[in-house]
Write a protein that holds these residues in place. Structure first.
Motif, PDB file in Angstrom:
ATOM      1  N   MET A   1       3.042  -3.260  -7.948  1.00 16.40           N
ATOM      2  CA  MET A   1       3.462  -2.612  -6.703  1.00 16.40           C
ATOM      3  C   MET A   1       3.881  -1.177  -7.012  1.00 16.40           C
ATOM      4  N   ASN A   2       3.279  -0.214  -6.294  1.00 22.81           N
ATOM      5  CA  ASN A   2       3.636   1.182  -6.447  1.00 22.81           C
ATOM      6  C   ASN A   2       3.609   1.870  -5.088  1.00 22.81           C
ATOM      7  N   ILE A   3       3.870   3.193  -5.074  1.00 21.42           N
ATOM      8  CA  ILE A   3       3.969   3.870  -3.775  1.00 21.42           C
ATOM      9  C   ILE A   3       2.617   3.947  -3.064  1.00 21.42           C
ATOM     10  N   SER A   4       1.528   3.884  -3.826  1.00 29.26           N
ATOM     11  CA  SER A   4       0.205   3.876  -3.184  1.00 29.26           C
ATOM     12  C   SER A   4       0.015   2.604  -2.365  1.00 29.26           C
ATOM     13  N   THR A   5       0.448   1.464  -2.922  1.00 29.32           N
ATOM     14  CA  THR A   5       0.356   0.189  -2.207  1.00 29.32           C
ATOM     15  C   THR A   5       1.255   0.202  -0.979  1.00 29.32           C
ATOM     16  N   ILE A   6       2.476   0.728  -1.158  1.00 26.86           N
ATOM     17  CA  ILE A   6       3.408   0.825  -0.030  1.00 26.86           C
ATOM     18  C   ILE A   6       2.793   1.683   1.069  1.00 26.86           C
ATOM     19  N   ALA A   7       2.143   2.774   0.686  1.00 28.52           N
ATOM     20  CA  ALA A   7       1.536   3.680   1.658  1.00 28.52           C
ATOM     21  C   ALA A   7       0.432   2.981   2.451  1.00 28.52           C
ATOM     22  N   LYS A   8      -0.412   2.198   1.757  1.00 27.46           N
ATOM     23  CA  LYS A   8      -1.495   1.484   2.430  1.00 27.46           C
ATOM     24  C   LYS A   8      -0.945   0.461   3.411  1.00 27.46           C
ATOM     25  N   LEU A   9       0.066  -0.313   2.973  1.00 30.36           N
ATOM     26  CA  LEU A   9       0.641  -1.351   3.831  1.00 30.36           C
ATOM     27  C   LEU A   9       1.333  -0.744   5.054  1.00 30.36           C
ATOM     28  N   ALA A  10       1.906   0.429   4.875  1.00 29.20           N
ATOM     29  CA  ALA A  10       2.616   1.077   5.991  1.00 29.20           C
ATOM     30  C   ALA A  10       1.690   1.988   6.796  1.00 29.20           C
ATOM     31  N   ASN A  11       0.465   2.149   6.316  1.00 31.93           N
ATOM     32  CA  ASN A  11      -0.517   3.012   6.987  1.00 31.93           C
ATOM     33  C   ASN A  11      -0.031   4.463   7.087  1.00 31.93           C
ATOM     34  N   VAL A  12       0.504   4.932   5.936  1.00 33.78           N
ATOM     35  CA  VAL A  12       0.940   6.331   5.852  1.00 33.78           C
ATOM     36  C   VAL A  12       0.412   6.895   4.532  1.00 33.78           C
ATOM     37  N   SER A  13       0.599   8.170   4.290  1.00 31.78           N
ATOM     38  CA  SER A  13       0.150   8.786   3.043  1.00 31.78           C
ATOM     39  C   SER A  13       1.161   8.529   1.924  1.00 31.78           C
ATOM     40  N   THR A  14       0.677   8.638   0.673  1.00 33.76           N
ATOM     41  CA  THR A  14       1.581   8.477  -0.471  1.00 33.76           C
ATOM     42  C   THR A  14       2.635   9.584  -0.480  1.00 33.76           C
ATOM     43  N   ALA A  15       2.253  10.762   0.004  1.00 32.36           N
ATOM     44  CA  ALA A  15       3.208  11.877   0.071  1.00 32.36           C
ATOM     45  C   ALA A  15       4.368  11.543   1.009  1.00 32.36           C
ATOM     46  N   THR A  16       4.048  10.857   2.107  1.00 29.55           N
ATOM     47  CA  THR A  16       5.099  10.465   3.056  1.00 29.55           C
ATOM     48  C   THR A  16       6.050   9.460   2.418  1.00 29.55           C
ATOM     49  N   VAL A  17       5.508   8.496   1.674  1.00 27.17           N
ATOM     50  CA  VAL A  17       6.351   7.516   0.974  1.00 27.17           C
ATOM     51  C   VAL A  17       7.229   8.223  -0.052  1.00 27.17           C
ATOM     52  N   SER A  18       6.650   9.183  -0.760  1.00 24.44           N
ATOM     53  CA  SER A  18       7.414   9.930  -1.757  1.00 24.44           C
ATOM     54  C   SER A  18       8.573  10.680  -1.115  1.00 24.44           C
ATOM     55  N   ARG A  19       8.298  11.329   0.038  1.00 25.45           N
ATOM     56  CA  ARG A  19       9.377  12.040   0.742  1.00 25.45           C
ATOM     57  C   ARG A  19      10.453  11.072   1.203  1.00 25.45           C
ATOM     58  N   TYR A  20      10.053   9.905   1.670  1.00 29.59           N
ATOM     59  CA  TYR A  20      11.005   8.884   2.120  1.00 29.59           C
ATOM     60  C   TYR A  20      11.923   8.470   0.971  1.00 29.59           C
ATOM     61  N   LEU A  21      11.340   8.215  -0.191  1.00 28.00           N
ATOM     62  CA  LEU A  21      12.118   7.742  -1.346  1.00 28.00           C
ATOM     63  C   LEU A  21      13.049   8.823  -1.893  1.00 28.00           C
ATOM     64  N   ASN A  22      12.715  10.091  -1.630  1.00 26.25           N
ATOM     65  CA  ASN A  22      13.539  11.192  -2.135  1.00 26.25           C
ATOM     66  C   ASN A  22      14.336  11.876  -1.031  1.00 26.25           C
ATOM     67  N   ASN A  23      14.525  11.132   0.081  1.00 24.27           N
ATOM     68  CA  ASN A  23      15.361  11.616   1.195  1.00 24.27           C
ATOM     69  C   ASN A  23      14.826  12.896   1.838  1.00 24.27           C
ATOM     70  N   GLY A  24      13.490  13.072   1.807  1.00 23.22           N
ATOM     71  CA  GLY A  24      12.881  14.202   2.491  1.00 23.22           C
ATOM     72  C   GLY A  24      12.615  13.869   3.955  1.00 23.22           C
ATOM     73  N   TYR A  25      12.057  14.840   4.684  1.00 24.42           N
ATOM     74  CA  TYR A  25      11.833  14.602   6.109  1.00 24.42           C
ATOM     75  C   TYR A  25      10.643  13.664   6.321  1.00 24.42           C
ATOM     76  N   VAL A  26      10.901  12.620   7.112  1.00 24.73           N
ATOM     77  CA  VAL A  26       9.864  11.680   7.546  1.00 24.73           C
ATOM     78  C   VAL A  26      10.188  11.311   8.987  1.00 24.73           C
ATOM     79  N   SER A  27       9.180  11.278   9.846  1.00 26.86           N
ATOM     80  CA  SER A  27       9.438  10.938  11.253  1.00 26.86           C
ATOM     81  C   SER A  27      10.043   9.545  11.347  1.00 26.86           C
ATOM     82  N   GLU A  28      10.798   9.314  12.402  1.00 22.32           N
ATOM     83  CA  GLU A  28      11.488   8.036  12.563  1.00 22.32           C
ATOM     84  C   GLU A  28      10.495   6.877  12.612  1.00 22.32           C
ATOM     85  N   GLU A  29       9.344   7.060  13.262  1.00 25.74           N
ATOM     86  CA  GLU A  29       8.347   5.989  13.357  1.00 25.74           C
ATOM     87  C   GLU A  29       7.828   5.594  11.979  1.00 25.74           C
ATOM     88  N   LYS A  30       7.463   6.591  11.174  1.00 25.90           N
ATOM     89  CA  LYS A  30       6.952   6.301   9.833  1.00 25.90           C
ATOM     90  C   LYS A  30       8.052   5.784   8.910  1.00 25.90           C
TER      91      LYS A  30
END
Length: 331
Positions: A1-30
């Motif tokens: 399990m890695n951020i690429s898998t998380i991104a696919k399951l959530a239907n978002v980009s890996t960059a978005t998952v990375s921002r989420y994990l590092n407290n960066g800006y991510v829309s509330e829906e994503k």
């Protein structure tokens, strides 16, 4: 399990998952989608991967001279309260009062994977200072004051003034001092200076034969130093001890010699050890606010790490006298 898998399951980009994990800006829906996937899969980020992304390990190195010391324990307690609150963990290095081991740990932490260092110093040498000043990462010196490095230190001189003045107010005219090596600028040199200057300010003679440098800081060291005074036949009506543990040993030696505290000899010290209010007679002592000092050192280090503050900072803690039975006699 890695951020690429998380991104696919959530239907978002890996960059978005990375921002989420590092407290960066991510829309509330994503953000909600990613959170649901993480909760469902039980995914936890790799600490090594986080280190690569942020350049931090969330580890603080703390070098201590003696883990069994109550004052050191208070400082470490204060450090960990601040550091843990900032989601950092402490890596503790106990040197056992070994100078070479202190230098070794300073070198290890300089190159090892810690984000910053707090060094609780005692006998400072040119080698210590050279290593600390060569650090490329944040470092704070606690319990000593030196130039060229951020320091949090205690009012050792003022503490000695308060403890000695208390003896004088109790009517003492011939006061002994059980101290420690003058190579220790704080507990040794500053406390002896505060003692001697307070006597002179009150026009009380300083008797060099009544000043004994103890081998260490322990209760047996205090016993041995007091025994030296008694064996030499010295007369005194007050004793200022550099630490509480030395005072406990000194009072025990006086008791065995049939000398009453405080009726015949008053005793004061620095440290306000927990035993000070339990040991009989209860010991008059000055609190140096060790825990607060640890918190201040932790706060300065966290500011240096998180806000990239490079400015050298200095802070001195206040001290407070607690008068107890060991100086409470009728003048």
């Amino acid at each position: 399990m890695n951020i690429s898998t998380i991104a696919k399951l959530a239907n978002v980009s890996t960059a978005t998952v990375s921002r989420y994990l590092n407290n960066g800006y991510v829309s509330e829906e994503k953000r909600q989608k990613i959170a649901e996937v993480i909760a469902r899969t039980g995914y936890t980020p790799s600490s090594s991967a986080q280190t690569l992304r942020t350049g931090r390990n969330n580890l603080i190195g703390v070098i201590v001279p003696k883990i069994s010391s109550e004052s050191i324990g208070r400082m470490v307690d204060g450090i960990t309260e601040i550091v843990n609150h900032s989601s950092y963990q402490v890596l503790l290095a106990n040197t056992g009062n070994d100078t070479e081991r202190e230098l070794e740990y300073l070198k290890i932490f300089r190159t090892n994977n810690v984000d910053g260092v707090i060094f609780i110093g005692t006998l400072m040498s040119k080698k210590h200072l050279a290593i600390m000043r060569s650090y490329k990462k944040p470092i704070v010196l606690l319990s000593q004051q030196e130039s060229g490095v951020s320091c949090v230190y205690f009012d050792d001189y003022g503490a000695a003034e308060k403890a000695t003045d208390c003896l004088i107010r109790s009517g003492c005219k011939r006061i002994a001092h059980l101290g420690v090596t003058l190579r220790d600028k704080a507990a040794g040199r500053a406390r002896r200076g505060g003692f001697m200057d307070t006597l002179l300010k009150n026009q009380i003679p300083v008797h060099e034969q009544l000043i004994v440098e103890c081998e260490g800081f322990s209760t047996p060291d205090g016993q041995a130093a007091m025994q030296k005074l008694l064996d030499r036949g010295e007369t005194f009506d007050g004793v200022f001890c550099a630490t509480d543990t030395l005072a406990f040993g000194a009072m025990d030696c006086l008791r065995q010699a049939g000398i009453s505290v405080p009726d015949q000899v008053c005793v004061s010290a620095v440290g306000n050890n927990r035993m000070s209010a339990i040991y009989h007679p209860h010991l008059t002592s000055v609190n140096l606010c060790h825990r607060t000092g640890g918190m201040e050192a932790g706060a300065i280090l966290m500011e240096m790490i998180q806000n990239h503050v490079e400015l050298i900072q200095n802070a001195q803690m206040q001290c407070q006298l607690f008068e107890r039975e060991s100086t409470n006699r009728t003048v």
